[in-house]
Design a protein around this motif. Structure first.
Motif, PDB file in Angstrom:
ATOM      1  N   ALA A 261       0.932  -0.860   0.103  1.00 15.93           N
ATOM      2  CA  ALA A 261       0.334   0.141   0.662  1.00 15.93           C
ATOM      3  C   ALA A 261       0.685   1.113   0.146  1.00 15.93           C
ATOM      4  N   GLY A 262       1.073   2.020  -0.923  1.00 13.30           N
ATOM      5  CA  GLY A 262       1.652   3.284  -1.389  1.00 13.30           C
ATOM      6  C   GLY A 262       1.052   4.833  -1.011  1.00 13.30           C
ATOM      7  N   SER A 263       0.050   4.614  -1.199  1.00 15.68           N
ATOM      8  CA  SER A 263      -0.777   5.925  -0.311  1.00 15.68           C
ATOM      9  C   SER A 263      -1.302   5.591   1.063  1.00 15.68           C
ATOM     10  N   LYS A 264      -2.014   6.920   1.043  1.00 18.86           N
ATOM     11  CA  LYS A 264      -2.825   7.112   2.086  1.00 18.86           C
ATOM     12  C   LYS A 264      -3.786   6.240   2.354  1.00 18.86           C
TER      13      LYS A 264
ATOM     14  N   GLU B  48      -7.468  -1.463   5.990  1.00 15.79           N
ATOM     15  CA  GLU B  48      -7.916  -1.462   6.978  1.00 15.79           C
ATOM     16  C   GLU B  48      -9.039  -1.497   7.791  1.00 15.79           C
ATOM     17  N   MET B  49     -10.049  -0.980   6.472  1.00 13.65           N
ATOM     18  CA  MET B  49     -11.088  -0.725   6.931  1.00 13.65           C
ATOM     19  C   MET B  49     -11.321  -2.098   6.232  1.00 13.65           C
TER      20      MET B  49
ATOM     21  N   ARG C  96     -15.208   7.903   6.587  1.00  7.42           N
ATOM     22  CA  ARG C  96     -15.077   9.924   6.173  1.00  7.42           C
ATOM     23  C   ARG C  96     -13.368  10.418   5.952  1.00  7.42           C
ATOM     24  N   GLU C  97     -12.411   9.716   6.628  1.00 11.03           N
ATOM     25  CA  GLU C  97     -11.292   9.923   6.311  1.00 11.03           C
ATOM     26  C   GLU C  97     -10.905  10.119   4.614  1.00 11.03           C
ATOM     27  N   LEU C  98     -11.633   8.350   4.613  1.00  9.45           N
ATOM     28  CA  LEU C  98     -11.842   8.643   2.846  1.00  9.45           C
ATOM     29  C   LEU C  98     -11.994   9.296   1.695  1.00  9.45           C
ATOM     30  N   GLU C  99     -13.206  10.017   2.669  1.00  5.29           N
ATOM     31  CA  GLU C  99     -13.512  11.294   1.342  1.00  5.29           C
ATOM     32  C   GLU C  99     -12.833  12.490   0.923  1.00  5.29           C
ATOM     33  N   GLN C 100     -12.029  12.566   2.107  1.00  2.60           N
ATOM     34  CA  GLN C 100     -10.996  13.726   2.322  1.00  2.60           C
ATOM     35  C   GLN C 100     -10.184  13.381   1.334  1.00  2.60           C
TER      36      GLN C 100
END
Ligand SMILES: Nc1nc2c(ncn2[C@@H]2O[C@H](COP(=O)(O)OP(=O)(O)O)[C@@H](O)[C@H]2O)c(=O)[nH]1
Ligand SMILES: [Mg+2]
Length: 379
Positions: A100-103, A110-111, A160-164
């Motif tokens: 996994a390279g990106s946030k 993780e989800m 929520r974080e994924l949206e940003q």
């Protein structure tokens, strides 16, 4: 490497070699294999005992169940063996996590993991409420209860974080493009030789720092050819039949390939022609879905040291025919990552493409700079 007992479910009985490859890619050493005689998601107590005994005899530290199991069967097998049981989905997620390279990819993984584990942890809670001792792997009842709470709130937060995060990926990409790197992603099936090729190409190179990528991953390395900076990326392997619940995690892990300027598509040509075609087909459709099919592509026919004399040209012709029908003409290089054969031929193709892309993007950027100047002066 941790030692694992591999149990293959009836549904995957034709996929034994793939199961072993996946286990290895996730960093497990398979010490023993059990093929399940009956289909289904349930294990009888007798089956749990038998698997537990074989795990003990083989000195396994983990049991990999290649297939699907009900939470209660996972619970009972963990109880019988006192070992962690990971199923096919969890094993594949472990591979994704290494790449996994990106946030975004990290959050997706993780989800997927939390969602997959939740019913299993709930099973522990349920059993403990029925009065069973559930601390055979460490934590007891209260730890599991609070873990369920943590998991559900974490899942909501990740959503929520994924949206940003999606927006950030794009801006980061733009910044990286300006830095002048040319990115070459090495893609292909599990075990095609991606990591071997990555190591061969980047033997003398430096890892790329976090100022250009969200990760500190060792999977990115930059090589300088006469002032031309090429970053090679070792990506996660293609997987057949990705379980639907982890498809998103898979594509976001592979996003690196979609962001790359050049795709190096590694094919294991030592396999049967039918297998080569099947995997190439699956790989191309994965790239298509990623939107990476129109990238500059170099095909690396790897493991030629294993190909019987006189059969390479047939294999190559089969690949070229399929390519013509999909990506069009792409340079094809025959090589052996293990022996280091034809490294120079591959590099020649990659550097040629990289130079072309650099000069194209330099003139594009100069054009943009001219256009944006009046705006910049407004302050
Ligand atoms: N004989 C031979 N084996 C290779 C070659 N390239 C890779 N391998 C082997 O194939 C296996 C998988 O290679 P790896 O680079 O880990 O594949 P990845 O899963 O695509 O990253 C390893 O056992 C390698 O040693 C090659 O050119 N020739
Ligand atoms: Mg690899």
């Amino acid at each position: 490497m941790r030692k694992a007992l591999l149990v293959v479910s009836k549904e995957f009985e034709d996929h034994l070699s793939e199961a072993i490859t996946i286990a290895k890619s996730a960093d497990y050493e398979v010490v023993d294999v059990i093929m399940r005689p009956r289909p289904g998601r349930r294990l009888s107590d007798a089956a749990c005992d038998l698997i537990a005994r074989r795990a003990k005899e083989g000195g396994a530290e983990v049991i990999i169940y290649y297939g699907y199991l009900e939470p209660s069967s996972i619970y009972r097998l963990e109880k019988a063996s006192r070992l962690r049981v990971i199923d096919r989905v969890m094993t594949i997620l472990e591979i994704f996590a290494q790449h996994a390279g990106s946030k975004e990819a990290k959050l997706q993984i993780e989800m997927a993991r939390l969602k997959h584990l939740l019913p299993i942890v709930r099973e522990y809670v349920r059993r403990s409420k029925m009065g069973e001792q559930v601390d055979f792997l460490g934590p007891g009842r209260y730890a599991f209860e609070s873990y369920v709470k943590y998991m559900t709130s974490r899942i909501a937060r990740i959503r929520r974080e994924l949206e940003q995060v999606k927006e950030r990926v794009v801006s980061e990409e733009l910044r990286r493009k300006e830095s002048g790197f040319v990115i070459a992603a090495i893609v292909g099936y599990a075990s095609a030789g991606k990591t071997s090729l990555f190591n061969m190409l980047t033997g003398e190179s430096k890892p790329v720092g976090p100022e250009y990528f969200t990760t500190l991953s060792v999977k990115h390395k930059s090589v300088n050819y006469d002032g031309l900076q090429v970053v090679f990326v070792d990506t996660v392997g293609f997987v057949r039949d990705v379980p639907p619940e982890i498809v998103e995690a898979f594509y976001s892990t592979l996003q690196e390939a979609a962001l790359a300027d050049i795709v190096i598509f590694v094919i294991d040509v030592s396999e049967e022609v039918e297998v080569i075609k099947e995997k190439l087909e699956a790989g191309l459709s994965t790239l298509r879905r990623l939107g990476a099919l129109d990238k500059r592509t170099v095909i690396a026919l790897n493991k030629i040291d294993l190909v019987p004399a006189g059969t390479l040209s047939t294999r190559r012709a089969a690949v070229e025919k399929m390519l013509r029908e999909t990506v069009g003409e792409a340079p094809v290089v025959e090589l052996s990552a293990l022996k280091g054969w034809n490294q120079d031929l591959l590099l020649k193709e990659v550097i040629g493409l990289a130079r072309m892309l650099r000069s194209a993007s330099t003139s594009l950027q100069e054009g943009l700079r001219v256009e944006t100047r009046p705006q910049a002066s407004k302050g």
